[in-house]
Design an enzyme around this catalytic site. Structure first.
Site, PDB file in Angstrom:
ATOM      1  N   GLU A 171      -2.034  -3.225   7.554  1.00 54.98           N
ATOM      2  CA  GLU A 171      -2.046  -2.084   6.946  1.00 54.98           C
ATOM      3  C   GLU A 171      -3.227  -1.544   6.356  1.00 54.98           C
ATOM      4  O   GLU A 171      -3.694  -0.650   6.466  1.00 54.98           O
ATOM      5  CB  GLU A 171      -0.674  -2.048   6.104  1.00 54.98           C
ATOM      6  CG  GLU A 171      -0.675  -0.870   4.991  1.00 54.98           C
ATOM      7  CD  GLU A 171      -0.237   0.215   6.063  1.00 54.98           C
ATOM      8  OE1 GLU A 171      -0.872   1.216   6.037  1.00 54.98           O
ATOM      9  OE2 GLU A 171       0.621   0.113   6.946  1.00 54.98           O
TER      10      GLU A 171
ATOM     11  N   ASP B 220      -5.592   1.635   7.034  1.00 54.23           N
ATOM     12  CA  ASP B 220      -6.058   2.611   6.404  1.00 54.23           C
ATOM     13  C   ASP B 220      -7.391   2.972   6.047  1.00 54.23           C
ATOM     14  O   ASP B 220      -7.727   3.986   6.325  1.00 54.23           O
ATOM     15  CB  ASP B 220      -5.214   2.387   4.686  1.00 54.23           C
ATOM     16  CG  ASP B 220      -3.904   2.583   4.976  1.00 54.23           C
ATOM     17  OD1 ASP B 220      -3.167   3.068   5.816  1.00 54.23           O
ATOM     18  OD2 ASP B 220      -3.075   2.071   3.895  1.00 54.23           O
TER      19      ASP B 220
ATOM     20  N   SER C  20       2.172   4.932   9.037  1.00 50.12           N
ATOM     21  CA  SER C  20       0.972   4.341   7.902  1.00 50.12           C
ATOM     22  C   SER C  20      -0.511   4.636   8.733  1.00 50.12           C
ATOM     23  O   SER C  20      -1.371   4.747   7.653  1.00 50.12           O
ATOM     24  CB  SER C  20       1.137   2.790   8.035  1.00 50.12           C
ATOM     25  OG  SER C  20       2.365   2.376   7.592  1.00 50.12           O
TER      26      SER C  20
END
Length: 648
Positions: free
Chosen positions: A288, A292, A565
């Protein structure tokens, strides 16, 4: 069904009829008791209790109006954001409220010397015997026992206050609420697989964007130009992370293969909260966090990124179980939130949130961090859960905080979730749906259905489609290509009603593209007549961006990843770039984005293909204009820039 069985059974009896022999009226009543809690005995009258009177805040009924005044482009106050002190003073309990409650207590026999008005102005507190408190509140206190953990709590089934005082009181503790028991956190699911293509061979190609989304594909999809080398030091992009940590080695591999103009070693500025640490060795990297930063840096560089990494490892990893989310982050960027009272909750919830100092092995032994970091102009949040995971009052208090941050000029964007109209499988039912497994499960915090944040759904390029063909909503069945099904979260809230800024868009969707499912209208009729969604709820997402087949380096290897995400840092980065242009022109940040976005839907790429299946249905469908799958659409950088540069 936890939310509805244990929370919405709590009713505020604001219009209750006064008892014949007193001027007291029922203020709160619990009509049922959560199944885990057993009422065991009356509280001994001599037992000492700490009575906490939550004072009604001023101007909460005007909060939405205040936010629209600085956020809606047709307002003469657009962009005239408030200071933190202005926010605090506007919503603090009035002098009239404080005086009225103190007068009531003193006249009832509580000496004024016993009363403490807390520093944050939200509470009046005093120690009392149970008998005195019961007499004051015309109630009876009982001992309750959690049948699974054995923990104890004191609560009443209802309590009363003078009718003239009721408007000055939010709630009383001990009151009718029982602690919400913790439940196992759903494991974070990663949607990743190793591609057959090599990263470097396709770094700049636009011919394979249907197979692998690279920074070049993102720039081409949304017409994002190269960034200026001269950037403001005060416009760092904020990215929230919890329990997932980036690896510098992964960032370096990504930069070397896809963005050689970004120097090796480039990393986010640390804003570590309550003992958080980063980065980690490559073997421990989080998909994750890596995702990002590898999506955001190519868009915003040489702008910087500020990493809001939250909580010590014990809490962030789930070794100490907590259900709460975001409160420690909000504490750190707004010190007033640490003790802010709203909707029956004041400060962090010890039953749901981390408690510091953490005296467990390796825990953060400092005090809870309050107001130590200034919020950035844009904050991207790729984490969340479902509305049914947390009490309504907990979510509403947080939602108010996002409103307060919007008033101060911060734009906050949340991912809409990856399970279509459902929640994660096994969350509330085997298929992640509510009720008997057929009712759609809205996401929190859009994962926020809160109307004061911008919610971001996911799109993709379907196989054999080019950038010129346009995107569709994500619909990836199990095994194609991930091990779990994936579709963009979207639907209608069970907590929040349709806000004014999206009312016309939602009405147009229902009029021209009416979903083929029965519905209910508001929580009071949850599931009525077989309804599977709330027709009166706030619709989400608001916008979308690509979130599938994303090129990434993770644990030292090249993979493809996906999820809303990914969509959220893309859209957030676009907004940060636009703010950079505004700053260069002598203008300011953008604050709450939605009112302007809904007035300027033409500035987004409309998505009209796909759906978001779940709960045994095909979910909702995309449509011209706003829809509860892709929102208003994906960013068109030149058009959005024109809109926002044309504003004060």
């Amino acid at each position: 069904m936890r939310l509805f069985s244990t929370l919405f059974s709590l009713t505020l009896a604001v219009s209750a009829v006064a008892l014949p022999t007193t001027d007291h009226v029922v203020h709160e009543r619990r009509t049922s008791t959560p199944s885990r809690w057993e009422k065991t005995a009356r509280v001994n009258g001599t037992e000492q209790v700490l009575v906490r009177i939550g004072l009604a805040q001023s101007n909460l009924d005007h909060a939405y109006e205040y936010l629209m005044s600085v956020s809606d482009s047709v307002s003469p106050n657009y962009g005239k954001f408030w200071t933190s002190d202005e926010v605090i003073s506007t919503f603090a309990p009035s002098d009239e409220t404080v005086a009225a409650v103190e007068s009531w207590l003193v006249n009832a026999g509580v000496a004024k010397s016993r009363l403490v008005h807390t520093k944050n102005q939200g509470w009046i507190v005093f120690e009392s015997t149970a008998t005195e408190a019961e007499s004051l509140l015309r109630t009876k206190y009982y001992q309750y026992t959690d049948k699974l953990t054995g923990s104890k709590a004191i609560a009443a089934e209802e309590y009363r206050v003078p009718q003239t005082i009721q408007k000055h009181i939010d709630f009383v503790k001990p009151g009718v609420l029982l602690p919400i028991p913790s439940k196992d956190r759903s494991a974070k699911r990663t949607r990743k697989f190793k591609p057959t293509r090599q990263a470097s061979a396709n770094a700049s190609s636009l011919s394979t964007c249907d197979e692998m989304i690279t920074p070049a594909c993102v720039a081409a999809l949304y017409k994002i130009p190269h960034s200026s080398p001269n950037v403001s030091a005060n416009n760092s992009l904020g990215i929230f992370e919890e329990g997932d940590y980036y690896s510098q080695e992964d960032l370096n591999l990504f930069f070397a293969n896809f963005t050689p103009y970004i120097p090796q070693g480039t990393h986010p500025k640390p804003a570590f909260i309550d003992g958080a640490e980063a980065p980690v060795p490559v073997a421990d990297a989080g998909a994750e966090s890596d995702l990002d930063f590898q999506l955001a840096y190519p868009i915003i560089y040489p702008q910087t990124i500020t990493l809001f990494q939250t909580d010590d490892y014990n809490y962030a990893s789930g070794e100490i179980e907590t259900d709460g989310f975001f409160n420690t982050f909000l504490d750190a960027v707004d010190g007033s939130y640490c003790t802010y009272c709203a909707y029956g909750e004041c400060g962090d919830d010890p039953n749901l949130d981390p408690v510091y100092p953490d005296n467990s092995t390796g825990g953060y032994t400092g005090q809870l961090m309050c107001g130590v970091y200034k919020p950035t102009n844009v904050i991207s949040v790729s984490y969340g859960g479902q509305e049914s995971d947390l009490p309504a009052y907990y979510q509403q208090r947080q939602c108010n905080e996002f409103l307060k941050l919007g008033l101060q000029g911060t734009s906050i964007l949340f991912a809409s979730g990856d399970d279509g109209v459902a929640g994660p499988a096994g969350d509330d039912t085997a298929n992640g749906c509510l009720g008997n497994g057929t009712i759609f499960s809205p996401a929190f915090p859009n994962r926020f259905s809160c109307p004061y944040v911008t919610n971001v759904g996911a799109t993709k390029l379907y196989p054999n489609h080019t950038i010129a063909d346009g995107e569709s909503s994500v619909v990836d069945p199990v095994g194609h290509p991930y091990s779990v099904a994936y579709s963009s979260g979207g639907g209608f809230s069970n907590i929040y009603t349709i806000p004014d800024y999206q009312a016309a868009a939602v009405a147009e969707y229902f009029k021209n593209h009416n979903p083929p499912y029965p519905y209910y209208e508001g929580n009071a009729s949850f599931g009525k007549n077989g309804g599977v969604y709330n027709r009166l709820g706030r619709g989400y997402p608001d916008v979308a961006a690509n979130g599938d087949n994303i090129a990434e380096f993770w644990e030292g290897e090249f993979i493809l990843d996906g999820g809303t995400s990914a969509s959220t840092p893309i859209f957030s980065s676009v907004i940060n770039r636009i703010i950079e242009k505004r700053i260069a022109a002598g203008k300011g940040p953008l604050g709450f984005l939605n009112p302007v976005l809904y007035r300027n839907a033409h500035a987004l790429n409309d998505i009209t293909n796909g759906s978001n299946p779940g709960c045994g249905t095909e979910g909702f469908y995309t449509a011209p204009g706003w829809d509860p799958v892709s929102g208003l659409g994906t960013p068109n950088f030149p058009k959005l820039l024109d809109v926002f540069m044309g504003l004060p």
